[in-house]
Design a protein around this motif. Structure first.
Motif, PDB file in Angstrom:
ATOM      1  N   VAL A 108      14.562  24.490  -1.486  1.00 36.12           N
ATOM      2  CA  VAL A 108      13.610  23.397  -1.351  1.00 36.12           C
ATOM      3  C   VAL A 108      13.789  22.332  -2.871  1.00 36.12           C
ATOM      4  CG1 VAL A 108      11.353  23.832  -2.063  1.00 36.12           C
ATOM      5  CG2 VAL A 108      12.074  25.439  -0.498  1.00 36.12           C
ATOM      6  N   MET A 109      13.980  22.806  -3.856  1.00 38.07           N
ATOM      7  CA  MET A 109      14.834  21.378  -4.650  1.00 38.07           C
ATOM      8  C   MET A 109      15.613  20.464  -4.044  1.00 38.07           C
ATOM      9  SD  MET A 109      14.487  24.101  -8.821  1.00 38.07           S
ATOM     10  CE  MET A 109      16.030  23.245  -8.368  1.00 38.07           C
ATOM     11  N   ALA A 110      16.661  20.538  -2.967  1.00 41.80           N
ATOM     12  CA  ALA A 110      17.670  19.791  -2.859  1.00 41.80           C
ATOM     13  C   ALA A 110      16.669  19.059  -2.034  1.00 41.80           C
ATOM     14  CB  ALA A 110      18.352  20.945  -2.502  1.00 41.80           C
ATOM     15  N   ILE A 111      15.592  19.349  -1.413  1.00 36.19           N
ATOM     16  CA  ILE A 111      14.853  18.582   0.162  1.00 36.19           C
ATOM     17  C   ILE A 111      13.806  17.509  -1.209  1.00 36.19           C
ATOM     18  CG2 ILE A 111      13.107  18.971   1.449  1.00 36.19           C
ATOM     19  CD1 ILE A 111      14.355  20.914   2.562  1.00 36.19           C
ATOM     20  N   SER A 112      13.287  18.392  -1.969  1.00 36.32           N
ATOM     21  CA  SER A 112      12.912  17.176  -3.393  1.00 36.32           C
ATOM     22  C   SER A 112      13.762  16.352  -3.263  1.00 36.32           C
ATOM     23  CB  SER A 112      11.782  18.700  -3.598  1.00 36.32           C
ATOM     24  OG  SER A 112      10.867  18.971  -3.152  1.00 36.32           O
ATOM     25  N   ALA A 113      14.196  16.687  -3.632  1.00 38.90           N
ATOM     26  CA  ALA A 113      15.309  15.693  -4.317  1.00 38.90           C
ATOM     27  C   ALA A 113      15.767  14.986  -3.657  1.00 38.90           C
ATOM     28  CB  ALA A 113      17.095  16.381  -4.847  1.00 38.90           C
ATOM     29  N   PHE A 114      16.652  15.286  -2.771  1.00 39.96           N
ATOM     30  CA  PHE A 114      16.413  13.838  -0.975  1.00 39.96           C
ATOM     31  C   PHE A 114      15.232  13.504  -1.013  1.00 39.96           C
ATOM     32  CE2 PHE A 114      16.805  12.800   3.246  1.00 39.96           C
ATOM     33  CZ  PHE A 114      17.418  12.063   3.570  1.00 39.96           C
ATOM     34  N   SER A 115      14.365  13.975  -1.238  1.00 37.38           N
ATOM     35  CA  SER A 115      13.149  12.761  -0.709  1.00 37.38           C
ATOM     36  C   SER A 115      12.932  11.174  -1.323  1.00 37.38           C
ATOM     37  CB  SER A 115      11.838  14.008  -0.472  1.00 37.38           C
ATOM     38  OG  SER A 115      11.915  14.635   0.716  1.00 37.38           O
ATOM     39  N   MET A 116      13.095  12.230  -2.809  1.00 36.01           N
ATOM     40  CA  MET A 116      12.688  11.234  -4.264  1.00 36.01           C
ATOM     41  C   MET A 116      14.044  10.870  -4.396  1.00 36.01           C
ATOM     42  SD  MET A 116      13.410  12.201  -8.097  1.00 36.01           S
ATOM     43  CE  MET A 116      15.622  12.101  -7.282  1.00 36.01           C
ATOM     44  N   GLY A 117      15.270  10.654  -3.936  1.00 37.18           N
ATOM     45  CA  GLY A 117      16.486   9.219  -3.269  1.00 37.18           C
ATOM     46  C   GLY A 117      16.086   9.054  -1.714  1.00 37.18           C
ATOM     47  N   ARG A 118      14.887   8.566  -0.871  1.00 41.32           N
ATOM     48  CA  ARG A 118      14.925   8.531   0.348  1.00 41.32           C
ATOM     49  C   ARG A 118      14.539   7.516  -0.632  1.00 41.32           C
ATOM     50  NH1 ARG A 118      16.780   6.970   4.411  1.00 41.32           N
ATOM     51  NH2 ARG A 118      14.637   6.964   5.617  1.00 41.32           N
ATOM     52  N   THR A 140       1.154  -1.095   0.022  1.00 44.47           N
ATOM     53  CA  THR A 140      -0.057   0.191  -0.060  1.00 44.47           C
ATOM     54  C   THR A 140       0.858   1.768   0.289  1.00 44.47           C
ATOM     55  OG1 THR A 140      -1.789  -1.224   1.377  1.00 44.47           O
ATOM     56  CG2 THR A 140      -2.034   1.453   1.640  1.00 44.47           C
ATOM     57  N   LEU A 141       2.086   1.237   0.794  1.00 44.23           N
ATOM     58  CA  LEU A 141       3.641   2.212   0.664  1.00 44.23           C
ATOM     59  C   LEU A 141       3.485   2.012  -0.921  1.00 44.23           C
ATOM     60  CD1 LEU A 141       4.432   4.356   2.393  1.00 44.23           C
ATOM     61  CD2 LEU A 141       6.237   3.300   2.849  1.00 44.23           C
ATOM     62  N   GLN A 142       4.015   1.859  -1.440  1.00 41.55           N
ATOM     63  CA  GLN A 142       4.788   1.606  -2.816  1.00 41.55           C
ATOM     64  C   GLN A 142       3.787   2.248  -3.565  1.00 41.55           C
ATOM     65  OE1 GLN A 142       5.717  -2.303  -4.116  1.00 41.55           O
ATOM     66  NE2 GLN A 142       7.753  -1.728  -2.620  1.00 41.55           N
ATOM     67  N   GLN A 143       2.247   1.738  -3.615  1.00 38.85           N
ATOM     68  CA  GLN A 143       1.370   1.934  -4.675  1.00 38.85           C
ATOM     69  C   GLN A 143       0.822   3.621  -4.097  1.00 38.85           C
ATOM     70  OE1 GLN A 143      -2.242  -0.317  -3.262  1.00 38.85           O
ATOM     71  NE2 GLN A 143      -1.316  -1.974  -5.091  1.00 38.85           N
ATOM     72  N   SER A 144       1.586   4.170  -3.275  1.00 38.06           N
ATOM     73  CA  SER A 144       0.728   5.427  -2.484  1.00 38.06           C
ATOM     74  C   SER A 144       1.341   6.367  -2.720  1.00 38.06           C
ATOM     75  CB  SER A 144       0.479   5.976  -1.264  1.00 38.06           C
ATOM     76  OG  SER A 144       1.496   5.444  -0.408  1.00 38.06           O
ATOM     77  N   ILE A 145       3.084   5.514  -2.965  1.00 38.77           N
ATOM     78  CA  ILE A 145       4.315   7.148  -2.818  1.00 38.77           C
ATOM     79  C   ILE A 145       4.241   6.371  -4.646  1.00 38.77           C
ATOM     80  CG2 ILE A 145       4.494   7.057  -0.847  1.00 38.77           C
ATOM     81  CD1 ILE A 145       7.334   5.749  -1.852  1.00 38.77           C
ATOM     82  N   LYS A 146       4.087   5.577  -5.643  1.00 38.49           N
ATOM     83  CA  LYS A 146       4.559   6.081  -6.829  1.00 38.49           C
ATOM     84  C   LYS A 146       4.911   7.533  -7.416  1.00 38.49           C
ATOM     85  CE  LYS A 146       4.477   2.823 -10.459  1.00 38.49           C
ATOM     86  NZ  LYS A 146       3.760   1.505 -10.949  1.00 38.49           N
ATOM     87  N   HIS A 147       2.826   7.271  -7.485  1.00 39.38           N
ATOM     88  CA  HIS A 147       3.260   8.773  -8.765  1.00 39.38           C
ATOM     89  C   HIS A 147       3.920  10.015  -8.044  1.00 39.38           C
ATOM     90  CE1 HIS A 147       0.609   6.777 -11.078  1.00 39.38           C
ATOM     91  NE2 HIS A 147      -0.301   6.211  -9.559  1.00 39.38           N
ATOM     92  N   PRO A 148       3.908  10.110  -6.669  1.00 44.53           N
ATOM     93  CA  PRO A 148       4.149  11.049  -6.559  1.00 44.53           C
ATOM     94  C   PRO A 148       5.920  11.101  -6.862  1.00 44.53           C
ATOM     95  CG  PRO A 148       3.315  11.091  -4.518  1.00 44.53           C
ATOM     96  CD  PRO A 148       3.218  10.005  -5.917  1.00 44.53           C
TER      97      PRO A 148
END
Length: 127
Positions: A111-121, A5-13
Motif C-alpha cells: 500500500v505504501m508502494a502504491i502511495s509512493a508511486f502515486s506521489m511520483g506521478r 485547477t488540477l495542480q491546485q487540487s492535488i497540491k496539498h495531498p
C-alpha cells in the motif's frame, strides 16, 4: 478541469505524500543503526539471511543507508524518488511474503508502494 485547477487540487495531498516519503525512509533508515523502533533483523527472510556473506545487522545498516538516500532523493527529485521508494517497498513486501508471520507488514508495504508511486506521478503536475 484545466491544468491550473488540477495542480491546485492535488497540491496539498502531494505535499503530504512528499513529506511522508522524505521523513519515513530517513527515520526508518536511521533506526537501522539504533533499533529503537524495532529489531529490524527479525524481518529478514531466513533463507535470504543464510545467503548473506555478513550478519543480518550489517545487512540492515546497508538497507538503512539506502533508505536515507531514497528519502533525500524524494526531497530533491520527487518524481524519481517516488518511483525508487515504490520499487524499494515492493521488493521489501515481496521478501516478506515468504514469511507467513509478516504478511500484514507486506500488505502495508505494498500500500505504501502504491502511495509512493502515486506521489511520483503527481510530481509531473506540480511545478
Amino acid at each position: 478541469m484545466d491544468s491550473i485547477t488540477l495542480q491546485q487540487s492535488i497540491k496539498h495531498p502531494f505535499n503530504l505524500l512528499k513529506f511522508t516519503f522524505v521523513i519515513v525512509p530517513i527515520v526508518a533508515g536511521l533506526d537501522k543503526f539504533t533499533n529503537l523502533l524495532t529489531d529490524w533483523t527479525q524481518y529478514i527472510n531466513p533463507a535470504f539471511l543464510e545467503m548473506l556473506p555478513f550478519s543480518g545487522s550489517t545487512f540492515m545498516m546497508i538497507v538503512g543507508i539506502i533508505e536515507i538516500i531514497a528519502g533525500v532523493i524524494v526531497l530533491i527529485k520527487t518524481e524519481l524518488g517516488g518511483y525508487i521508494v515504490a520499487a524499494w517497498l515492493t521488493l521489501i513486501a515481496l521478501t516478506l511474503l515468504g514469511e507467513f508471520n509478516f504478511i500484514d507488514v507486506a500488505v502495508r508495504d505494498f500500500v505504501m508502494a502504491i502511495s509512493a508511486f502515486s506521489m511520483g506521478r503527481f510530481a509531473k503536475f506540480i511545478s
